[in-house]
Design an enzyme around this catalytic site. Structure first.
Site, PDB file in Angstrom:
ATOM      1  N   ASN A 148     -59.717 -53.758  55.680  1.00 46.51           N
ATOM      2  CA  ASN A 148     -58.264 -53.900  55.558  1.00 46.51           C
ATOM      3  C   ASN A 148     -57.972 -55.380  55.315  1.00 46.51           C
ATOM      4  O   ASN A 148     -58.093 -56.197  56.218  1.00 46.51           O
ATOM      5  CB  ASN A 148     -57.612 -53.414  56.865  1.00 46.51           C
ATOM      6  CG  ASN A 148     -56.118 -53.630  56.890  1.00 46.51           C
ATOM      7  OD1 ASN A 148     -55.507 -53.970  55.860  1.00 46.51           O
ATOM      8  ND2 ASN A 148     -55.504 -53.430  58.051  1.00 46.51           N
TER       9      ASN A 148
ATOM     10  N   GLY B 105     -57.557 -58.863  65.496  1.00 43.12           N
ATOM     11  CA  GLY B 105     -57.357 -60.252  65.066  1.00 43.12           C
ATOM     12  C   GLY B 105     -57.479 -61.279  66.177  1.00 43.12           C
ATOM     13  O   GLY B 105     -57.127 -62.446  66.003  1.00 43.12           O
TER      14      GLY B 105
ATOM     15  N   SER C 237     -61.546 -56.719  65.814  1.00 41.80           N
ATOM     16  CA  SER C 237     -62.531 -57.794  65.931  1.00 41.80           C
ATOM     17  C   SER C 237     -63.974 -57.313  65.766  1.00 41.80           C
ATOM     18  O   SER C 237     -64.866 -57.746  66.493  1.00 41.80           O
ATOM     19  CB  SER C 237     -62.351 -58.552  67.251  1.00 41.80           C
ATOM     20  OG  SER C 237     -61.078 -59.178  67.263  1.00 41.80           O
TER      21      SER C 237
ATOM     22  N   GLU D 246     -57.850 -48.468  67.241  1.00 42.10           N
ATOM     23  CA  GLU D 246     -57.788 -49.922  67.175  1.00 42.10           C
ATOM     24  C   GLU D 246     -56.892 -50.451  68.290  1.00 42.10           C
ATOM     25  O   GLU D 246     -55.661 -50.488  68.123  1.00 42.10           O
ATOM     26  CB  GLU D 246     -57.198 -50.359  65.835  1.00 42.10           C
ATOM     27  CG  GLU D 246     -57.980 -49.900  64.631  1.00 42.10           C
ATOM     28  CD  GLU D 246     -57.669 -50.752  63.413  1.00 42.10           C
ATOM     29  OE1 GLU D 246     -58.570 -51.432  62.935  1.00 42.10           O
ATOM     30  OE2 GLU D 246     -56.507 -50.759  62.975  1.00 42.10           O
TER      31      GLU D 246
ATOM     32  N   HIS E  26     -50.979 -48.117  61.164  1.00 44.95           N
ATOM     33  CA  HIS E  26     -51.610 -49.360  61.625  1.00 44.95           C
ATOM     34  C   HIS E  26     -50.682 -50.082  62.604  1.00 44.95           C
ATOM     35  O   HIS E  26     -49.463 -50.075  62.436  1.00 44.95           O
ATOM     36  CB  HIS E  26     -51.945 -50.278  60.448  1.00 44.95           C
ATOM     37  CG  HIS E  26     -52.809 -51.426  60.847  1.00 44.95           C
ATOM     38  ND1 HIS E  26     -52.283 -52.566  61.410  1.00 44.95           N
ATOM     39  CD2 HIS E  26     -54.150 -51.594  60.821  1.00 44.95           C
ATOM     40  CE1 HIS E  26     -53.281 -53.392  61.708  1.00 44.95           C
ATOM     41  NE2 HIS E  26     -54.425 -52.835  61.349  1.00 44.95           N
TER      42      HIS E  26
ATOM     43  N   GLU F 134     -49.910 -53.074  63.063  1.00 45.54           N
ATOM     44  CA  GLU F 134     -48.991 -54.089  62.531  1.00 45.54           C
ATOM     45  C   GLU F 134     -47.744 -53.446  61.917  1.00 45.54           C
ATOM     46  O   GLU F 134     -46.656 -54.020  61.957  1.00 45.54           O
ATOM     47  CB  GLU F 134     -49.733 -54.994  61.533  1.00 45.54           C
ATOM     48  CG  GLU F 134     -50.617 -55.984  62.278  1.00 45.54           C
ATOM     49  CD  GLU F 134     -51.910 -56.348  61.580  1.00 45.54           C
ATOM     50  OE1 GLU F 134     -52.017 -56.150  60.358  1.00 45.54           O
ATOM     51  OE2 GLU F 134     -52.832 -56.837  62.273  1.00 45.54           O
TER      52      GLU F 134
ATOM     53  N   LYS G  54     -55.138 -56.685  54.671  1.00 42.24           N
ATOM     54  CA  LYS G  54     -53.771 -57.046  55.117  1.00 42.24           C
ATOM     55  C   LYS G  54     -53.092 -57.871  54.008  1.00 42.24           C
ATOM     56  O   LYS G  54     -53.253 -57.546  52.843  1.00 42.24           O
ATOM     57  CB  LYS G  54     -53.834 -57.767  56.460  1.00 42.24           C
ATOM     58  CG  LYS G  54     -54.660 -56.977  57.469  1.00 42.24           C
ATOM     59  CD  LYS G  54     -54.612 -57.493  58.851  1.00 42.24           C
ATOM     60  CE  LYS G  54     -55.489 -56.607  59.736  1.00 42.24           C
ATOM     61  NZ  LYS G  54     -55.446 -56.964  61.128  1.00 42.24           N
TER      62      LYS G  54
HETATM   63  P1  PGA Z   1     -59.521 -57.447  62.769  1.00 38.33           P
HETATM   64  O1  PGA Z   1     -58.462 -56.376  62.226  1.00 38.33           O
HETATM   65  O2  PGA Z   1     -60.879 -56.981  62.337  1.00 38.33           O
HETATM   66  O3  PGA Z   1     -59.116 -58.743  62.137  1.00 38.33           O
HETATM   67  O4  PGA Z   1     -59.399 -57.469  64.250  1.00 38.33           O
HETATM   68  C1  PGA Z   1     -58.728 -54.997  62.279  1.00 38.33           C
HETATM   69  C2  PGA Z   1     -57.576 -54.198  61.747  1.00 38.33           C
HETATM   70  O5  PGA Z   1     -56.407 -54.544  61.961  1.00 38.33           O
HETATM   71  O6  PGA Z   1     -57.794 -53.160  61.082  1.00 38.33           O
END
Ligand code: PGA
Length: 231
Positions: free
Chosen positions: A6, A157, A187, A151, A82, A84, A8
């Site tokens: 992803n 992140g 992560s 997640e 997701h 976010e 983003k």
């Molecule tokens: P990250 O994001 O690997 O940067 O923690 C994962 C995600 O949001 O799918």
């Protein structure tokens, strides 16, 4: 084994194109790979999915793209739910379920994300499961083209992934609701991917930051291919 990236709001169209060329230098060896670039970098390529789209063919939805725009690139894969989009863009479960239904009816492969914030995790596993149940409300967990990604919000992140034991327990609970592939995200890095992929009920990973470097992501795919053999 599934390894998904992803991006983003990272990378331009030119950069994504170059990334894909480099990525395809390696054999995936049975690993299913999916890439979710920003909307401005969609390509007609089986590997590509959309990070988001509005549940309509087209219409007066300023700033959104819909089915018509995805069809232009023959996109048949989408990320829904997701954290976010839930927490920063304010998508409600009701809206997410509507989106799910729309893209399910269009036959999309849906990567459906769920995950609890830190204050819920701190209350313990029962509270986590209750919270996750709220995030699967209105979702057809038997949909044939569904992939679920767990997640935890506090692991996304932050550089701090969930502990192996936490992933194991949570995935075992989610498994009670669905037989579809279960990904872990939050992560995932080169130094923890093997351990995570070896956990029971983990069928793959959804990778954010670490996927931005094509060489790192290639190595992740290679590691996943090895795990697949030994699992
Ligand atoms: P990250 O994001 O690997 O940067 O923690 C994962 C995600 O949001 O799918």
């Amino acid at each position: 084994m599934i390894v998904a990236a992803n991006f983003k709001m990272h990378k331009t169209r030119k950069e994504v194109k170059k990334y894909l060329e480099e990525l395809k230098n390696i054999k995936f060896n049975g690993v299913k790979v999916a890439i979710f670039p920003p909307q401005s970098a969609l390509f007609e390529d089986k590997i590509i999915g959309a990070q988001n789209a509005y549940p309509a063919i087209n219409g007066a939805y300023t700033g959104e793209i819909g089915l018509e725009q995805l069809n232009e690139f023959n996109i048949k894969r989408i990320l829904i739910g997701h954290s976010e989009r839930r927490h920063i863009l304010g998508e409600t479960q009701e809206f997410i379920a509507k989106k799910f239904e729309f893209f399910k009816n269009e036959g999309f492969e849906i990567f459906y994300c769920i995950g609890e914030p830190l204050e819920i995790r701190e209350k313990g596993i029962e509270a986590v499961i209750e919270y996750l149940k709220g995030q699967i409300e209105g979702i057809d967990l038997g949909y044939e083209k569904l992939i679920v990604a767990y997640e935890p919000v506090w692991a996304i992140g932050t550089g701090v992934s969930a502990k192996i034991e936490q992933i194991k327990k949570t995935h075992a609970e989610i498994r009670k609701f669905t037989s579809k592939p279960l990904l872990y995200g939050g992560s995932v890095k080169l130094n923890n991917i093997e351990e995570i992929l070896s956990i029971e009920n983990v069928d793959g990973v959804l990778v954010g930051s670490a996927s931005l470097d094509v060489n790192v992501f290639k190595e992740m795919i290679e590691k996943a291919a090895e795990c697949k053999i030994s699992k």
